[in-house]
Design an enzyme around this catalytic site. Structure first.
Site, PDB file in Angstrom:
ATOM      1  N   GLY A 241       1.016  -5.980   0.271  1.00  0.00           N
ATOM      2  CA  GLY A 241       0.071  -6.130  -0.834  1.00  0.00           C
ATOM      3  C   GLY A 241       0.728  -6.539  -2.131  1.00  0.00           C
TER       4      GLY A 241
ATOM      5  N   GLU B 208       3.030  -6.861   7.342  1.00  0.00           N
ATOM      6  CA  GLU B 208       2.050  -5.950   7.927  1.00  0.00           C
ATOM      7  C   GLU B 208       2.078  -5.897   9.446  1.00  0.00           C
ATOM      8  OE1 GLU B 208       0.393  -6.950   3.847  1.00  0.00           O
ATOM      9  OE2 GLU B 208       1.524  -7.972   5.427  1.00  0.00           O
TER      10      GLU B 208
ATOM     11  N   ALA C 263       0.838  -1.204   0.000  1.00  0.00           N
ATOM     12  CA  ALA C 263       0.000   0.000   0.000  1.00  0.00           C
ATOM     13  C   ALA C 263       0.869   1.247   0.000  1.00  0.00           C
ATOM     14  CB  ALA C 263      -0.918   0.001   1.217  1.00  0.00           C
TER      15      ALA C 263
ATOM     16  N   GLU D  12       0.824 -10.170  -1.902  1.00  0.00           N
ATOM     17  CA  GLU D  12      -0.558 -10.645  -2.014  1.00  0.00           C
ATOM     18  C   GLU D  12      -1.019 -10.638  -3.469  1.00  0.00           C
ATOM     19  OE1 GLU D  12      -2.811  -9.602   2.093  1.00  0.00           O
ATOM     20  OE2 GLU D  12      -1.984  -7.865   1.047  1.00  0.00           O
TER      21      GLU D  12
END
Length: 337
Positions: free
Chosen positions: A184, A207, A139, A187
């Site tokens: 992310g 995270e 992010a 991910e």
């Protein structure tokens, strides 16, 4: 009482399986006969292979791209041509922000994926970076820090949604990790069917260092990829792995020494995509569907899904073409019908 209830429970389970099979293996529909709704430059393999070029164009041409795309584009969509026809490359291009997920990038990814999923001509999608040394840093924290707390949840939901859309693309997807893939970014790679990494790449779900948890599917896809215990260890520790370590735990399928151009993983991904191109397009889509859905259920239901998916290939023109090509000792000419 329990014995009397058993047949009903079994009947409910069987009915649920039947509904799941019907839902998973319904005809893929006319939607994937649509033509591209998102246009982009076509790229020939000759351009891809030209190697080094003058400074302004060198990096773009080494990567198989034209230099005509505006530098402000955060996502570059390329439809390769000639012997690579059917391969689509999604290139993330936010160098100043380490390819992190911004509101605009998420919007562009969603738009691109929406076009990809409805086009029958797409055979394989490669997700890679246009920025040397970076795949995706997760992010955009500079953008995130400006958000009100009430905005964070909905934005993370949008990231999760677009990653799910990539996971649900009906064609094979390959993530080419030539650099950093954190949070992310990893991910996003986990949502792809196959991951290829350079040995110098770094990846991890970090995270917990920020007192949050993976929110783009990491807590679900990482255990499915490498096993629950090891996934917990990596998430709890926020550990970052290099390419070799990722290969050792099964996080990536292939690891390669990085080359001078910095695109070793992309080149391997392109080689894999070329291996997929000759196969029957309908069969590829249905095989992916059968595998993905079957992994989420028990073996008996999975075998029923496989049977229903196999049935979809029987009436196709491609199946008949495959048999005819075998008989005539020639390469098949599949049309995805």
């Amino acid at each position: 009482m329990a014995a009397a209830a058993a047949p009903g429970a079994l009947g409910t389970l069987q009915a649920s399986r039947a509904r799941l099979v019907a839902a998973c293996c319904a005809p893929l529909g006319p939607g994937w006969r649509l033509h591209w709704s998102l246009t982009g430059p076509r790229v020939s393999p000759a351009m891809w292979a030209r190697g080094r070029a003058p400074a302004a164009e060198g990096a773009a041409l080494r990567r198989g791209y034209s230099s005509e795309v505006k530098t402000e584009d955060e996502l570059r969509v390329r439809y390769l041509e000639e012997e690579n026809r059917g391969i689509v490359v999604l290139g993330i291009n936010r160098a100043y922000a380490k390819n992190s997920f911004s509101k605009n990038l998420v919007k562009m990814l969603s738009k691109a994926v929406d076009a990809l999923k409805s086009d029958k001509k797409v055979r394989t999608v490669i997700v890679r970076s246009e920025v040397p040394g970076i795949f995706c840093a997760g992010a955009d924290l500079k953008e995130r820090v400006k958000m009100h707390s009430s905005e964070v949840g909905p934005f993370v939901s949008k990231i999760r949604a677009v990653i799910n859309e990539i996971a649900n693309l009906p064609v094979p997807t390959i993530a080419a990790l030539d650099g950093l893939a954190l949070g992310g970014g990893l991910e996003l790679a986990l949502a792809c069917d196959i991951r290829v990494a350079a040995s110098s790449a770094k990846m991890g779900l970090v995270e917990t260092k920020l007192a949050i948890i993976p929110g783009g599917g990491g807590t679900q896809r990482l255990p499915r990829a490498i096993g629950m215990s090891l996934a917990k260890e990596l998430i709890f520790s926020a550990r970052v792995l290099d390419g070799q370590e990722a290969k050792a735990v099964g996080l990536v399928s292939h690891v390669l020494e990085q080359n001078q151009e910095g695109d070793a993983a992309y080149r391997k991904a392109l080689d894999l995509a070329r291996e997929f191109l000759p196969q029957g397009p309908v069969a590829m889509r249905v095989a992916k569907l059968a595998i993905n859905q079957g992994m989420e259920v028990d073996l008996v239901t999975g075998l029923a899904i496989e049977e229903a998916c196999y049935a979809q290939t029987i009436p196709t023109k491609d199946r008949l073409e495959g048999l005819l090509a075998f008989k005539e000792k020639r390469s098949p000419r599949y049309k995805g019908e």
